[in-house]
Scaffold this active site. Structure first.
Site, mmCIF file in Angstrom:
data_model
loop_
_atom_site.group_PDB
_atom_site.id
_atom_site.type_symbol
_atom_site.label_atom_id
_atom_site.label_comp_id
_atom_site.label_asym_id
_atom_site.label_seq_id
_atom_site.Cartn_x
_atom_site.Cartn_y
_atom_site.Cartn_z
ATOM 1 C CD1 TRP A 1 -12.373 22.627 -12.957
ATOM 2 C CD2 TRP A 1 -12.945 24.398 -11.726
ATOM 3 N NE1 TRP A 1 -11.462 22.736 -11.931
ATOM 4 C CE2 TRP A 1 -11.788 23.821 -11.156
ATOM 5 C CE3 TRP A 1 -13.490 25.533 -11.121
ATOM 6 C CZ2 TRP A 1 -11.170 24.324 -10.011
ATOM 7 C CZ3 TRP A 1 -12.880 26.042 -9.974
ATOM 8 C CH2 TRP A 1 -11.735 25.432 -9.427
ATOM 9 C CG ASP B 1 -12.066 12.657 -14.216
ATOM 10 O OD1 ASP B 1 -11.542 11.606 -13.828
ATOM 11 O OD2 ASP B 1 -12.645 13.451 -13.445
ATOM 12 N NE ARG C 1 -4.785 8.645 -9.185
ATOM 13 C CZ ARG C 1 -5.781 9.520 -9.260
ATOM 14 N NH1 ARG C 1 -5.687 10.695 -8.658
ATOM 15 N NH2 ARG C 1 -6.869 9.251 -9.931
ATOM 16 C CD GLU D 1 -16.204 11.273 -10.714
ATOM 17 O OE1 GLU D 1 -15.243 10.483 -10.579
ATOM 18 O OE2 GLU D 1 -16.083 12.509 -10.658
ATOM 19 C CD GLU E 1 -9.349 16.744 -9.474
ATOM 20 O OE1 GLU E 1 -10.245 16.911 -10.300
ATOM 21 O OE2 GLU E 1 -9.321 15.790 -8.692
#
Ligand code: GCV
Length: 724
Positions: A566, A388, A342, A416, A309
């Site tokens: 996306w 995610d 990560r 989120e 990202e």
């Protein structure tokens, strides 16, 4: 004279109102979270009074002092009278001792308690019946003290205690996505609790309460800053600020860690590159580690998000993640620090064969080949699923696939994708489901929990990370029920084989009351709440259909963003024939990343759990489900069920009004109303959109969406919180 009289009267009035109002207003504003230490009633009170007559603490260090303070505070609250300190043994005393601090030999410890474990036993010492908490180190005494308080607060029998506990994971960390300007990425509970501006001089008393809450659930480390890091965190002023926080957290067994920005040697070190194989770069990091350890001798280490990202990383220099991690690991090694690297990466872009393009495959593709190449003080931190933090994701295929590398679980406590600040979606079942998933790598029973506990491959370095949901809101987490997710995270990090239901009950006992007439309905609401969110947002294996950027609300129609992955439309792939992402061998082949028995089961619709169908398969709208209904009808029914579940939670909560204090009752009631409205919105917008593709009628009894599709598409939320 008149002025002085007025002043005196005002002071008196202020004293009176604060005495009259403050305790009631403060008592139940959620600040104490699960450490309320509410006054016990009936036999529980008699029990505590008989088994907390005095406190004898033989150790003198800071963690023993913290244990002493907590026991005194807790039992005073629960018994309504002080718990006096004593030196001589007496019946009903609570005795805390590590073997080294005890003047007389302690009863033999029944098990190896390790570095952080403890035993709590009812024993006879010098003819007196006492509750003895023993541990090899003081931090174990603190954990034992919190456990004894939990036992008392949940109404356990304190007369015959015989328990011991050791954490199954070594590193039990919170990851704060807190920025230096005070905002929190994906934070829905106000601003960052770290007052970077006034640190290191001003240490907000809230930091100690943060430490107490975390220690009470066994959390032993905190990464202070966002993984989307600023290099400034590694400059001298910010190291001093981190050191000040470390000094507050240390007695509670909590180490601080920092997210490290890969390009820091360029940004603040003025080097020309950040190539991990450049000796100047390695020397810069070694010097930086020395500087940090001089200020924070027990610094935990670095957390790194690299080549993901937009973050820089070793791949910018054609090096691997292992090259990068190992260079940092060498800098930390002399000090005993660890690198947590990560695996959340997606930067490779579309594959040449669009059929094979799948974001879910990237972490595995990047990291699996590196197994065995990481230094022994490196852990790879893997999100629970391959995309995610969705409401439901199958377990990440990296678990079980890197036997030579210690893998750390990453869960997101902040919600989120699960309703953000307001939705009641208890995460315990999500943690449990992931951890109990069977990777089958060493045959049946090779659960994800066993992988991260290091049991399958004999790793000593083990851990779990939770993306914190903590902020400046008075109740820390934005709502009372969001506190349950923080609590559950800690309990699962201590023991990944915990039960979500037991944890929920334990939390509710401490947070509200031990009255089963209240606790049972609360636990039952909680236990189905995450499934309800799956139903009204992303049923049957759908994922990533949230609004662009802020991830608030539904936007399954979005298909025009710069990169394919996306776009929600990339994830659901709905067309005239059906819906879902084909990850079988006729699609992206992602199932091949799982162990053969798992891959085999996932290759066929018949052996894939229905709840994961659309994650792994492109399924026809008219495909029959086990229930006999078509996929389309089942989807609509799942949306309906999700909304109905929230309505049922509203009814349950309303019935509890007499038993819950006003402030927490009111906020929860209001948030449930918001959740109901938003669940309906999710359902209606999703059905309006998917129906425009499926062209199927709604099943009998299911209402048409309230608005036409264009109405939902036109909604925008430029100020939705949490973008950091
Ligand atoms: C910290 C998701 C979130 C980002 C987050 C990222 C990560 O993409 O939306 O806010 O960035 O995950 O885990 O690094």
């Amino acid at each position: 004279m008149l002025a002085r009289l007025c002043c005196w009267l005002l002071t008196l009035f202020a004293m009176f109102t604060s005495l009259a109002l403050a305790p009631a207003a403060r008592a139940e504003d959620g600040y104490q979270a699960w450490l309320r230490y509410a006054h016990l009633q009936g036999t529980a009170l008699q029990d505590a009074s008989a088994h907390a007559t005095a406190l004898i603490v033989m150790d003198k260090g800071p963690s023993a002092k913290a244990a002493q303070a907590e026991l005194q505070r807790g039992f005073a609250g629960m018994m309504g009278k002080p718990l006096p300190l004593a030196t001589a043994l007496r019946d009903g005393a609570i005795v805390l001792a590590t073997p080294g601090a005890s003047p007389r030999p302690l009863p033999a410890s029944p098990a190896d308690l390790g570095d952080e474990g403890y035993a709590i036993r009812t024993v006879t010492m010098a003819g007196k019946t006492v509750t003895l908490i023993t541990a090899n180190h003081e931090i174990g005494l603190l954990y034992g003290a919190f456990d004894l308080l939990r036992l008392a607060a949940t109404g356990a029998d304190l007369a015959h205690l015989d328990q011991r506990s050791t954490p199954k994971l070594k590193l039990r960390l919170l990851n704060h996505w807190d920025n230096l300007d005070g905002t929190v990425e994906r934070g829905y509970a106000g601003f960052s609790i770290w007052d970077w501006w006034h640190l290191p001089d001003w240490k907000d008393p809230r930091y100690s309460d943060y430490a107490r809450l975390n220690a009470s659930i066994g959390i032993n480390g905190t990464v202070l800053n966002n993984v989307n890091a600023k290099a400034d965190s590694l400059t001298a002023p910010y190291i001093a600020k981190a050191a000040a926080l470390a000094s507050v957290l240390r007695p509670y067994g909590i180490k601080v860690y920092l997210s490290a920005k890969w390009s820091a040697p360029i940004e603040i070190g003025h080097l020309k590159d950040a190539d991990p194989l450049d000796p100047q770069v390695a020397a810069w990091w070694a010097a930086k580690a020395n500087e940090i350890y001089a200020a924070i001798p027990d610094f935990g280490g670095f957390l790194v998000k690299a080549n993901s990202e937009g973050q820089p990383g070793p791949q910018d220099y054609h090096r691997t993640h292992a090259d990068g991690a190992n260079m940092l690991a060498a800098a930390l090694k002399p000090h005993g620090g660890v690198v947590i690297w990560r695996a959340f990466v997606y930067a490779a872009g579309a594959q040449k064969d669009p059929r094979l393009d799948d974001r879910a495959k990237q972490a595995y593709d990047d990291f699996k080949p590196l197994d065995g190449q990481f230094a022994d003080n490196v852990m790879v931190q893997v999100k629970n699923g391959a995309i995610d933090f969705q409401p439901r994701e199958p377990f990440h295929p990296l678990f079980g696939a890197m036997p030579k590398t210690p893998l750390m679980m990453e869960f997101q406590i902040t919600k989120e994708y699960l309703g953000q600040s307001t939705h009641l979606t208890y995460l315990g079942p999500l943690f449990e489901e992931t951890l109990r998933s069977d990777t089958m790598v060493n045959g049946p029973g090779s659960t994800v929990a066993k992988v991260i506990e290091g049991k399958l491959d004999n790793h000593k370095l083990t851990g779990m990370a939770g993306i914190a949901n903590i902020g400046t809101d008075r109740n820390w987490s934005g709502s009372t029920f969001n506190q349950a997710d923080w609590y559950a995270y800690g309990r699962f990090a201590w023991n990944p084989e915990s039960s979500a239901q037991t944890v929920a009950r334990e939390w509710a006992d401490q947070t509200f009351t031990t009255d089963p007439r209240v606790v049972a309905p609360i636990v039952s609401m909680m236990m189905g709440s995450r499934e309800a969110a799956v139903d009204y947002m992303t049923p049957l294996g759908l994922a990533h259909l949230m609004g662009t950027g802020h991830h608030y609300g539904p936007a399954p129609w979005v298909s025009d963003l710069g990169r394919p992955e996306w776009n929600p439309a990339y994830y659901h792939k709905a067309d005239a024939q059906g819906i879902g992402f084909d990850r079988t061998m006729s699609g992206s082949e992602a199932i091949a990343q799982y162990a053969p028995p798992v891959a085999k089961a996932l290759s066929s619709l018949a052996t894939t759990p229905e709840r994961e169908w659309l994650w792994f398969h492109h399924v026809g709208w008219d495909q029959k489900m086990a229930s006999g209904e078509t996929l389309w009808d089942a989807m609509v029914h799942h949306y309906d069920h999700g909304v109905a579940y929230v309505a049922a939670m509203q009814t349950t909560w309303n019935s509890l009004r007499p038993s819950i204090d006003q402030q927490r009752f009111d906020q929860t009631q209001t948030y449930l109303a918001i959740q109901h409205r938003e669940a309906q919105w999710w359902r209606d917008a999703s059905i309006a959109y998917f129906q425009s593709i499926s062209k199927r009628p709604l099943p009998a009894g299911s209402a048409a969406p309230e608005h036409r599709l264009d109405w939902y598409k036109a909604l925008t939320f430029p100020y939705a919180p949490g973008r950091g």
